[in-house]
Scaffold this active site. Sequence first.
Site, PDB file in Angstrom:
ATOM      1  N   GLU A 118       0.568  -1.597  -0.187  1.00 50.30           N
ATOM      2  CA  GLU A 118       0.417   0.151  -0.034  1.00 50.30           C
ATOM      3  C   GLU A 118       0.740   1.270  -0.317  1.00 50.30           C
ATOM      4  O   GLU A 118       2.023   1.256  -0.141  1.00 50.30           O
ATOM      5  CB  GLU A 118      -0.480  -0.117   1.200  1.00 50.30           C
ATOM      6  CG  GLU A 118      -0.461  -0.572   2.339  1.00 50.30           C
ATOM      7  CD  GLU A 118       1.283   0.716   3.424  1.00 50.30           C
ATOM      8  OE1 GLU A 118       0.617   1.395   2.657  1.00 50.30           O
ATOM      9  OE2 GLU A 118       1.797  -0.246   3.886  1.00 50.30           O
ATOM     10  N   GLU A 172       4.273  -0.304   0.853  1.00 48.30           N
ATOM     11  CA  GLU A 172       4.929  -0.810  -0.668  1.00 48.30           C
ATOM     12  C   GLU A 172       4.658  -1.869  -0.632  1.00 48.30           C
ATOM     13  O   GLU A 172       4.717  -2.776  -2.374  1.00 48.30           O
ATOM     14  CB  GLU A 172       5.933  -0.096  -0.949  1.00 48.30           C
ATOM     15  CG  GLU A 172       6.178   1.331  -0.987  1.00 48.30           C
ATOM     16  CD  GLU A 172       7.390   1.629  -1.949  1.00 48.30           C
ATOM     17  OE1 GLU A 172       7.770   1.102  -2.257  1.00 48.30           O
ATOM     18  OE2 GLU A 172       7.350   3.328  -1.470  1.00 48.30           O
TER      19      GLU A 172
END
Lengths: 346, 346
Positions: free
Chosen positions: A170, A312
Amino acid sequence: MKRFDIQAPDMMLAAAIQAKIDQKTKPLGALGRLELLALQVGLIQNSLSPRLIKPVVMVFAGDHGVVESGVSPYPQAVTRQMVMNFLAGGAAVNVFARQHGMRVRVIDAGVNHVFDPHPGLVDAKVAMGTRNFALEAAMTPHQCELALAQGAKLAAGEAAAGSNVMIFGEMGIGNTSSAAALMSVLCRLPVRVCVGRGTGLDDEGLQRKISVIEDALACHQGGDSPLAVLAALGGFEIAMMAGAMLAAAERRTLILVDGFIATSALLVAARLEPEILHYCVFSHCSDEAGHGLLLEQLGAEPLLRLGMRLGEGTGAVMAYPLLQAAVNFLEEMASFESAQVSGKVE
Amino acid sequence: MKRFDIQAPDMMLAAAIQAKIDQKTKPLGALGRLELLALQVGLIQNSLSPRLIKPVVMVFAGDHGVVESGVSPYPQAVTRQMVMNFLAGGAAVNVFARQHGMRVRVIDAGVNHVFDPHPGLVDAKVAMGTRNFALEAAMTPHQCELALAQGAKLAAGEAAAGSNVMIFGEMGIGNTSSAAALMSVLCRLPVRVCVGRGTGLDDEGLQRKISVIEDALACHQGGDSPLAVLAALGGFEIAMMAGAMLAAAERRTLILVDGFIATSALLVAARLEPEILHYCVFSHCSDEAGHGLLLEQLGAEPLLRLGMRLGEGTGAVMAYPLLQAAVNFLEEMASFESAQVSGKVE
């Protein structure tokens, strides 16, 4: 209503997989966690010769209304700028995924920006960011359902295309605040033990972040059901990850769980469907303050502790070679018999 | 007489490397240990763009006279059988090295067996195993020198051929006893805190192993110089690893340190040349009881804690992708400027 049909793996092969592990040319148990991983992957795939196929990293991006309340030292624009960075292949997750031969897919779950079409970008935008959960519910129940459904659809699509191992990462300025709020409510823990410095708050900023979340939770009236809490306090990228995780586990896909935000999405998913935990490998304990405690709440033992706190999906991608090694030794190592190596003297 | 000319890395580039790390598109410090690794490799190679070239695993095998005293549950024949397994590509280290694109070289440092010539086997045999250090010195001073020199020659050869990152692994039934004895004497620690179960001793076997080593050390009269201790208590594979490590550091090669035995070889090397530690990355903390304490003695913080205790170089090979990731992010990640990502609001 049970929307996700997640079954615990069949244990029929457990003894046979363990026997195969124990016949490898090494002292019993000498590969430690790798042996547990090999057993877990074998059970999930119901196979003595499990394989990792088409590993994929799906990076969900979303913006958060709560940044208005001053919970991050970075401006909201960084979310869309980092999406562009992902698409250009220049972010950490791109570098590490390339190293390990994993595809990266980027999903606009709800970034406060209209992107030009790009072949690498999936448009699953629910809205231009959530509302400020310090003042009102972050999303409507409908938006929450939509985000879950979009995530589920994406993971189901990858599974249908043959992927059997997935990482959900994310990006979203402000999303450690959402994750901490979800953790506090769903685990019934004080806000202060759930909150960390995120991208790098100073002491004053950390206190402000704690106060903002405490005040929001004092007003929280959405009830304690996981979906109500998710709608009130979550982010679109968090909800979409939760949906993707549920659909992945439903299809017996292995989920390599990343850091604090991804684990908060899993927390929601596990409160809906506890059997999902059988499909999860916890990749790392991040340096974000609440993550260690959140992992404990889930009974999780992370593989790596490298002081990373980037999100991420980077922590999970770093752990991928360990998973590959577990599968490889099970398949490729010689046995005492095949290599004519003597066993222990009894 | 200083036989190895090991210089600490030049610190001139430290600030520039750190600045390059800090300009990458991530919060300051968010890649944790990977950032420290990137700095270390940059300093060792004196470059803002370090690269890992021709990584190699050298597995040294040797036999130990002390097995006569009942310190291992496996017969001595396993050493030569495992050498054959390495040559056939069926051992754990082969599997993991293949996964990460590393070459494996197998060295007969002193196995109690005469091998047929094999293209993958380096004959550096010092003798048909050490003598039983419970009764007499494990090796003569000449044998010890020979082993060091052979190891140094092999590492120097790899460095000359372009390798700038090396792993030294080992195989030798009985060698955890040698490693524990070396640790006890060189670190002035009680035998019982240095000794573990090795390949899997039961409680009774563990007590016997402790007694054998305690009795041996009570008779030890070789003096406290690292080389005298190495000759009295070491193994040919341990001495050869120590020589290889010293030569590698002399040539500014990065050393990825494996488990308990490899770390005991490094302990000897570091007592001879403390600057060697600048060139070492400590890959993992093994499950062998003394390893955690030995790492502490060296001020080392291992990258992985996976409960592995197999030797062969396997722990170090598992950590190699982390090192590669450190080098890759430094080279490949976008900067805030190049990706047009906003920095922190000050």
